[in-house]
Design an enzyme around this catalytic site. Structure first.
Site, PDB file in Angstrom:
ATOM      1  N   GLY A  49      43.122  35.305  32.933  1.00 34.78           N
ATOM      2  CA  GLY A  49      43.749  36.588  33.247  1.00 34.78           C
ATOM      3  C   GLY A  49      44.910  36.913  32.324  1.00 34.78           C
ATOM      4  O   GLY A  49      45.242  36.169  31.400  1.00 34.78           O
ATOM      5  N   GLY A  85      46.774  32.353  37.454  1.00 35.34           N
ATOM      6  CA  GLY A  85      47.317  33.563  38.061  1.00 35.34           C
ATOM      7  C   GLY A  85      46.734  33.790  39.447  1.00 35.34           C
ATOM      8  O   GLY A  85      45.991  32.957  39.978  1.00 35.34           O
ATOM      9  N   ALA A  86      47.064  34.929  40.040  1.00 37.98           N
ATOM     10  CA  ALA A  86      46.510  35.301  41.350  1.00 37.98           C
ATOM     11  C   ALA A  86      46.593  36.814  41.503  1.00 37.98           C
ATOM     12  O   ALA A  86      47.430  37.473  40.875  1.00 37.98           O
ATOM     13  CB  ALA A  86      47.269  34.619  42.477  1.00 37.98           C
ATOM     14  N   ASP A  87      45.722  37.338  42.361  1.00 38.25           N
ATOM     15  CA  ASP A  87      45.749  38.785  42.655  1.00 38.25           C
ATOM     16  C   ASP A  87      46.644  39.087  43.837  1.00 38.25           C
ATOM     17  O   ASP A  87      47.284  40.133  43.887  1.00 38.25           O
ATOM     18  CB  ASP A  87      44.328  39.274  42.954  1.00 38.25           C
ATOM     19  CG  ASP A  87      43.408  39.031  41.781  1.00 38.25           C
ATOM     20  OD1 ASP A  87      43.743  39.499  40.686  1.00 38.25           O
ATOM     21  OD2 ASP A  87      42.401  38.339  41.953  1.00 38.25           O
ATOM     22  N   LYS A 108      42.056  35.375  44.641  1.00 44.15           N
ATOM     23  CA  LYS A 108      41.847  35.283  43.201  1.00 44.15           C
ATOM     24  C   LYS A 108      40.465  35.824  42.850  1.00 44.15           C
ATOM     25  O   LYS A 108      39.640  36.013  43.709  1.00 44.15           O
ATOM     26  CB  LYS A 108      41.959  33.828  42.739  1.00 44.15           C
ATOM     27  CG  LYS A 108      43.401  33.324  42.769  1.00 44.15           C
ATOM     28  CD  LYS A 108      43.528  31.915  42.214  1.00 44.15           C
ATOM     29  CE  LYS A 108      42.857  31.687  40.909  1.00 44.15           C
ATOM     30  NZ  LYS A 108      43.207  32.631  39.835  1.00 44.15           N
ATOM     31  N   GLY A 109      40.251  36.064  41.565  1.00 42.86           N
ATOM     32  CA  GLY A 109      38.931  36.489  41.123  1.00 42.86           C
ATOM     33  C   GLY A 109      38.875  37.919  40.626  1.00 42.86           C
ATOM     34  O   GLY A 109      37.789  38.439  40.369  1.00 42.86           O
ATOM     35  N   GLY A 110      40.069  38.547  40.462  1.00 44.85           N
ATOM     36  CA  GLY A 110      40.072  39.878  39.854  1.00 44.85           C
ATOM     37  C   GLY A 110      39.412  39.858  38.484  1.00 44.85           C
ATOM     38  O   GLY A 110      38.809  40.833  38.051  1.00 44.85           O
ATOM     39  N   GLY A 111      39.488  38.725  37.836  1.00 44.64           N
ATOM     40  CA  GLY A 111      38.828  38.552  36.528  1.00 44.64           C
ATOM     41  C   GLY A 111      37.487  37.873  36.646  1.00 44.64           C
ATOM     42  O   GLY A 111      36.910  37.444  35.645  1.00 44.64           O
ATOM     43  N   GLU A 121      37.722  28.703  38.681  1.00 48.38           N
ATOM     44  CA  GLU A 121      39.162  28.537  38.963  1.00 48.38           C
ATOM     45  C   GLU A 121      39.373  27.634  40.182  1.00 48.38           C
ATOM     46  O   GLU A 121      40.284  26.797  40.198  1.00 48.38           O
ATOM     47  CB  GLU A 121      39.812  29.901  39.190  1.00 48.38           C
ATOM     48  CG  GLU A 121      39.901  30.722  37.915  1.00 48.38           C
ATOM     49  CD  GLU A 121      40.374  32.149  38.144  1.00 48.38           C
ATOM     50  OE1 GLU A 121      40.905  32.730  37.190  1.00 48.38           O
ATOM     51  OE2 GLU A 121      40.209  32.674  39.254  1.00 48.38           O
TER      52      GLU A 121
HETATM   53  C1  5RP Z   1      40.786  35.765  37.460  1.00 45.83           C
HETATM   54  C2  5RP Z   1      41.934  35.586  38.377  1.00 45.83           C
HETATM   55  C3  5RP Z   1      43.275  35.942  37.864  1.00 45.83           C
HETATM   56  O1  5RP Z   1      44.097  34.826  37.913  1.00 45.83           O
HETATM   57  C4  5RP Z   1      43.822  37.046  38.710  1.00 45.83           C
HETATM   58  O2  5RP Z   1      42.907  38.128  38.700  1.00 45.83           O
HETATM   59  C5  5RP Z   1      45.181  37.528  38.182  1.00 45.83           C
HETATM   60  O3  5RP Z   1      45.000  38.146  36.957  1.00 45.83           O
HETATM   61  P1  5RP Z   1      46.200  38.739  36.121  1.00 45.83           P
HETATM   62  O4  5RP Z   1      47.040  37.585  35.671  1.00 45.83           O
HETATM   63  O5  5RP Z   1      45.514  39.446  34.981  1.00 45.83           O
HETATM   64  O6  5RP Z   1      46.955  39.699  37.003  1.00 45.83           O
HETATM   65  O7  5RP Z   1      41.814  35.159  39.500  1.00 45.83           O
HETATM   66  O8  5RP Z   1      39.565  35.499  38.091  1.00 45.83           O
END
Ligand code: 5RP
Length: 214
Positions: A29, A81-83, A93-96, A102
């Protein structure tokens, strides 16, 4: 203060936790994108496992040694990271779309440190919850889950379908158990507090090291 400044501040604080000789799990992320150069700049003798192809390529381009997760049974430290981060350290998590790898990497690590800008702190978790689903029997899995939207992204690196659960959360513990019990769900983006050793959040230009509120 911009979110990018807060992400960078948190990432740079986490990079200081990496020590010579460690095996380190690297998340995915935009926050982790600030972590990689901060770790590389320290010129440590470390070996890394990456949670996505993007992270692996970026880490290698910075001169970091990246090994296959298949060859590693444990890590000293993972940083990701985290959402969403709840006060009791339940995460979304998992926005990406990398939540499956992960979660595996977080579980491989003796310590997992979460890095985030302050917008990720939430009083309680909310939808969407990212899902990785097997293509086999997908229509049945969707029927059992209900309230799921397929995400318009390529399949995961493991060939699975990325989707988001949009239903009610209630207690994350119960939702975690239920989602994990549905055949066809490879992994979901709810991370239990037991997977989280520490949260470092950027607030303005300062990194705050948070402890869990029970
Ligand atoms: C990817 C994730 C990322 O850690 C989460 O989406 C946070 O992303 P970012 O640092 O871009 O805000 O879980 O699957």
């Amino acid at each position: 203060m911009s979110q990018d400044t807060e992400k960078k501040v948190a990432a740079e604080a986490a990079a200081l936790l990496v020590e010579d000789g460690m095996r380190v799990g690297l998340g995915t992320g935009s926050t982790v994108a600030f972590l990689l150069p901060a770790i590389a700049a320290r010129k440590l003798d470390i070996r890394c496992v990456a949670t996505s192809v993007q992270t692996e390529e970026a880490a290698r381009a910075l001169g970091l040694t990246v090994e296959s997760a298949a060859e590693v049974d444990r890590l000293d430290l993972a940083i990701d990271g985290a959402d969403q981060i709840a006060p009791d350290f339940w995460l979304v998590k998992g926005g990406g779309a990398a939540q499956t790898r992960e979660k595996i990497v977080a579980a491989m690590a003796d310590r997992c440190v979460v890095i985030a800008d302050s917008s990720k702190l939430v009083p309680r978790l909310h939808a969407p919850i990212p899902l990785e689903l097997l293509q086999f029997g997908l229509q049945s899995t969707l029927r059992l889950l209900q309230n799921v939207m397929l995400r318009d992204v390529p399949p995961s690196p493991d060939g699975n379908v990325i989707a988001d659960y949009a239903g009610a959360i209630g207690g994350p513990d119960a939702l975690d158990t239920w989602l994990s019990s549905v055949p066809g769900v490879v992994a979901h983006g709810l991370f239990q507090p037991a997977l989280v050793s520490k949260v470092i959040v950027g607030r303005g230009k300062k990194a705050e090291h948070l402890t869990r509120a029970f």
